[in-house]
Design a protein around this motif. Sequence first.
Motif, PDB file in Angstrom:
ATOM      1  N   THR A 146       0.824  -1.211   0.000  1.00 18.90           N
ATOM      2  CA  THR A 146       0.000   0.000   0.000  1.00 18.90           C
ATOM      3  C   THR A 146       0.858   1.261   0.000  1.00 18.90           C
ATOM      4  OG1 THR A 146      -0.134   0.178   2.416  1.00 18.90           O
ATOM      5  CG2 THR A 146      -1.734  -1.277   1.340  1.00 18.90           C
ATOM      6  N   ILE A 147       0.231   2.351  -0.450  1.00 15.99           N
ATOM      7  CA  ILE A 147       0.904   3.657  -0.506  1.00 15.99           C
ATOM      8  C   ILE A 147       1.282   4.096   0.906  1.00 15.99           C
ATOM      9  CG2 ILE A 147       0.577   6.101  -1.091  1.00 15.99           C
ATOM     10  CD1 ILE A 147      -1.331   5.125  -3.348  1.00 15.99           C
ATOM     11  N   ARG A 148       0.325   3.916   1.847  1.00 20.95           N
ATOM     12  CA  ARG A 148       0.600   4.324   3.232  1.00 20.95           C
ATOM     13  C   ARG A 148       1.758   3.523   3.818  1.00 20.95           C
ATOM     14  NH1 ARG A 148      -4.741   4.016   6.097  1.00 20.95           N
ATOM     15  NH2 ARG A 148      -3.856   2.338   7.355  1.00 20.95           N
ATOM     16  N   GLY A 149       1.799   2.223   3.510  1.00 25.63           N
ATOM     17  CA  GLY A 149       2.888   1.390   4.000  1.00 25.63           C
ATOM     18  C   GLY A 149       4.229   1.842   3.437  1.00 25.63           C
ATOM     19  N   PHE A 150       4.239   2.145   2.155  1.00 27.47           N
ATOM     20  CA  PHE A 150       5.466   2.567   1.464  1.00 27.47           C
ATOM     21  C   PHE A 150       6.000   3.871   2.065  1.00 27.47           C
ATOM     22  CE2 PHE A 150       7.896   4.305  -2.144  1.00 27.47           C
ATOM     23  CZ  PHE A 150       8.606   3.196  -2.547  1.00 27.47           C
ATOM     24  N   ILE A 151       5.115   4.864   2.197  1.00 26.68           N
ATOM     25  CA  ILE A 151       5.539   6.184   2.681  1.00 26.68           C
ATOM     26  C   ILE A 151       5.909   6.138   4.163  1.00 26.68           C
ATOM     27  CG2 ILE A 151       4.724   8.551   3.106  1.00 26.68           C
ATOM     28  CD1 ILE A 151       3.273   8.331   0.384  1.00 26.68           C
ATOM     29  N   SER A 152       5.113   5.410   4.964  1.00 29.28           N
ATOM     30  CA  SER A 152       5.418   5.359   6.404  1.00 29.28           C
ATOM     31  C   SER A 152       6.720   4.609   6.652  1.00 29.28           C
ATOM     32  CB  SER A 152       4.260   4.730   7.185  1.00 29.28           C
ATOM     33  OG  SER A 152       4.060   3.386   6.791  1.00 29.28           O
ATOM     34  N   GLY A 153       6.996   3.589   5.846  1.00 33.85           N
ATOM     35  CA  GLY A 153       8.242   2.840   5.991  1.00 33.85           C
ATOM     36  C   GLY A 153       9.458   3.697   5.681  1.00 33.85           C
ATOM     37  N   ILE A 154       9.380   4.471   4.601  1.00 36.21           N
ATOM     38  CA  ILE A 154      10.498   5.360   4.243  1.00 36.21           C
ATOM     39  C   ILE A 154      10.680   6.421   5.327  1.00 36.21           C
ATOM     40  CG2 ILE A 154      11.308   7.077   2.583  1.00 36.21           C
ATOM     41  CD1 ILE A 154       9.946   5.385   0.404  1.00 36.21           C
ATOM     42  N   ALA A 155       9.554   6.999   5.787  1.00 40.02           N
ATOM     43  CA  ALA A 155       9.640   8.042   6.817  1.00 40.02           C
ATOM     44  C   ALA A 155      10.274   7.487   8.096  1.00 40.02           C
ATOM     45  CB  ALA A 155       8.240   8.601   7.106  1.00 40.02           C
ATOM     46  N   ALA A 156       9.874   6.282   8.501  1.00 44.15           N
ATOM     47  CA  ALA A 156      10.388   5.706   9.749  1.00 44.15           C
ATOM     48  C   ALA A 156      11.892   5.421   9.649  1.00 44.15           C
ATOM     49  CB  ALA A 156       9.621   4.431  10.090  1.00 44.15           C
ATOM     50  N   GLY A 157      12.327   4.866   8.506  1.00 46.06           N
ATOM     51  CA  GLY A 157      13.752   4.586   8.323  1.00 46.06           C
ATOM     52  C   GLY A 157      14.573   5.866   8.281  1.00 46.06           C
ATOM     53  N   PHE A 158      14.017   6.893   7.647  1.00 40.32           N
ATOM     54  CA  PHE A 158      14.679   8.198   7.548  1.00 40.32           C
ATOM     55  C   PHE A 158      14.822   8.830   8.933  1.00 40.32           C
ATOM     56  CE2 PHE A 158      14.249  12.794   5.884  1.00 40.32           C
ATOM     57  CZ  PHE A 158      15.621  12.924   5.759  1.00 40.32           C
ATOM     58  N   ILE A 159      13.739   8.777   9.711  1.00 44.19           N
ATOM     59  CA  ILE A 159      13.775   9.343  11.072  1.00 44.19           C
ATOM     60  C   ILE A 159      14.827   8.619  11.909  1.00 44.19           C
ATOM     61  CG2 ILE A 159      12.462   9.543  13.239  1.00 44.19           C
ATOM     62  CD1 ILE A 159       9.963  10.102  11.426  1.00 44.19           C
ATOM     63  N   LEU A 160      14.887   7.285  11.769  1.00 45.47           N
ATOM     64  CA  LEU A 160      15.910   6.549  12.527  1.00 45.47           C
ATOM     65  C   LEU A 160      17.313   6.985  12.100  1.00 45.47           C
ATOM     66  CD1 LEU A 160      16.423   4.383  14.677  1.00 45.47           C
ATOM     67  CD2 LEU A 160      16.863   2.833  12.793  1.00 45.47           C
ATOM     68  N   GLY A 161      17.511   7.177  10.799  1.00 47.61           N
ATOM     69  CA  GLY A 161      18.805   7.648  10.301  1.00 47.61           C
ATOM     70  C   GLY A 161      19.174   9.003  10.904  1.00 47.61           C
ATOM     71  N   ILE A 162      18.188   9.898  11.004  1.00 47.71           N
ATOM     72  CA  ILE A 162      18.425  11.220  11.608  1.00 47.71           C
ATOM     73  C   ILE A 162      18.838  11.059  13.073  1.00 47.71           C
ATOM     74  CG2 ILE A 162      17.293  13.368  12.327  1.00 47.71           C
ATOM     75  CD1 ILE A 162      15.609  13.145   9.708  1.00 47.71           C
ATOM     76  N   LEU A 163      18.152  10.145  13.781  1.00 46.93           N
ATOM     77  CA  LEU A 163      18.492   9.904  15.197  1.00 46.93           C
ATOM     78  C   LEU A 163      19.911   9.346  15.323  1.00 46.93           C
ATOM     79  CD1 LEU A 163      15.117   8.413  16.529  1.00 46.93           C
ATOM     80  CD2 LEU A 163      16.023  10.728  16.869  1.00 46.93           C
ATOM     81  N   GLN A 164      20.270   8.422  14.411  1.00 44.26           N
ATOM     82  CA  GLN A 164      21.641   7.880  14.420  1.00 44.26           C
ATOM     83  C   GLN A 164      22.649   8.996  14.157  1.00 44.26           C
ATOM     84  OE1 GLN A 164      20.980   4.791  11.380  1.00 44.26           O
ATOM     85  NE2 GLN A 164      21.624   3.263  12.877  1.00 44.26           N
ATOM     86  N   GLY A 165      22.283   9.909  13.263  1.00 42.29           N
ATOM     87  CA  GLY A 165      23.157  11.035  12.946  1.00 42.29           C
ATOM     88  C   GLY A 165      23.332  11.972  14.130  1.00 42.29           C
TER      89      GLY A 165
END
Length: 169
Positions: free
Chosen positions: A53-72
């Motif tokens: 689903t579109i929601r799954g795709f976008i939420s997955g990218i957003a969650a991984g991106f947010i985690l990357g920001i936290l790691q940064g």
Amino acid sequence: MYGDPIQLLAAAVWFILPAYVANATPVVLGGGRPIDGGRLFIDGRPIFGPGKTIRGFISGIAAGFILGILQGLATGQLSLYSALGFLLALGALMGDLLGSFIKRRANLKRGSPAPILDQLGFVVLALVFASPVLVPTWEVVLTILIITPPIHLATNFIGHKLKLKDRPY
Ligand code: CTP
Ligand code: MG
């Protein structure tokens, strides 16, 4: 380079974590309109099927991106880790989509298991997408490929027990 196996394991998990988070998030936040809009491919079967689903795709990218920001933020390397988080997440979701495309071509229904493809497809494309920014050492890549299938199976089993997923794999 890695003092002991625990250090190598930690380096592998730390690097690939945004891909894991991106892959798991749609199970919780996904649903709604499928990416393929219900359309069929030239073989008369769904392009990706209703599990993508579109929601799954976008939420997955957003969650991984947010985690990357936290790691940064945690390491003081914000631009490196936010770029990696985004690319690993995008690659994971693209790999997941490609896996479903291949499964539909093989006439496998939504949710039916495709060993190896289900467990490794997302992580291989995550590594490919991240490679313009960073290619980990071969030891880390190999460790990721070895630990991902059991981790994927274990988290799916837990997700099933928590009634987030209707199938235990
Ligand atoms: N999901 C979603 N959007 C995505 C990926 C996953 O909404 N882009 C949700 C769906 O509810 C899906 C669940 O996460 O059923 C589990 O994902 P996965 O196991 O990848 O999908 P399957 O339902 O097994 O479908 P397929 O056979 O195509 O792999
Ligand atoms: Mg599945």
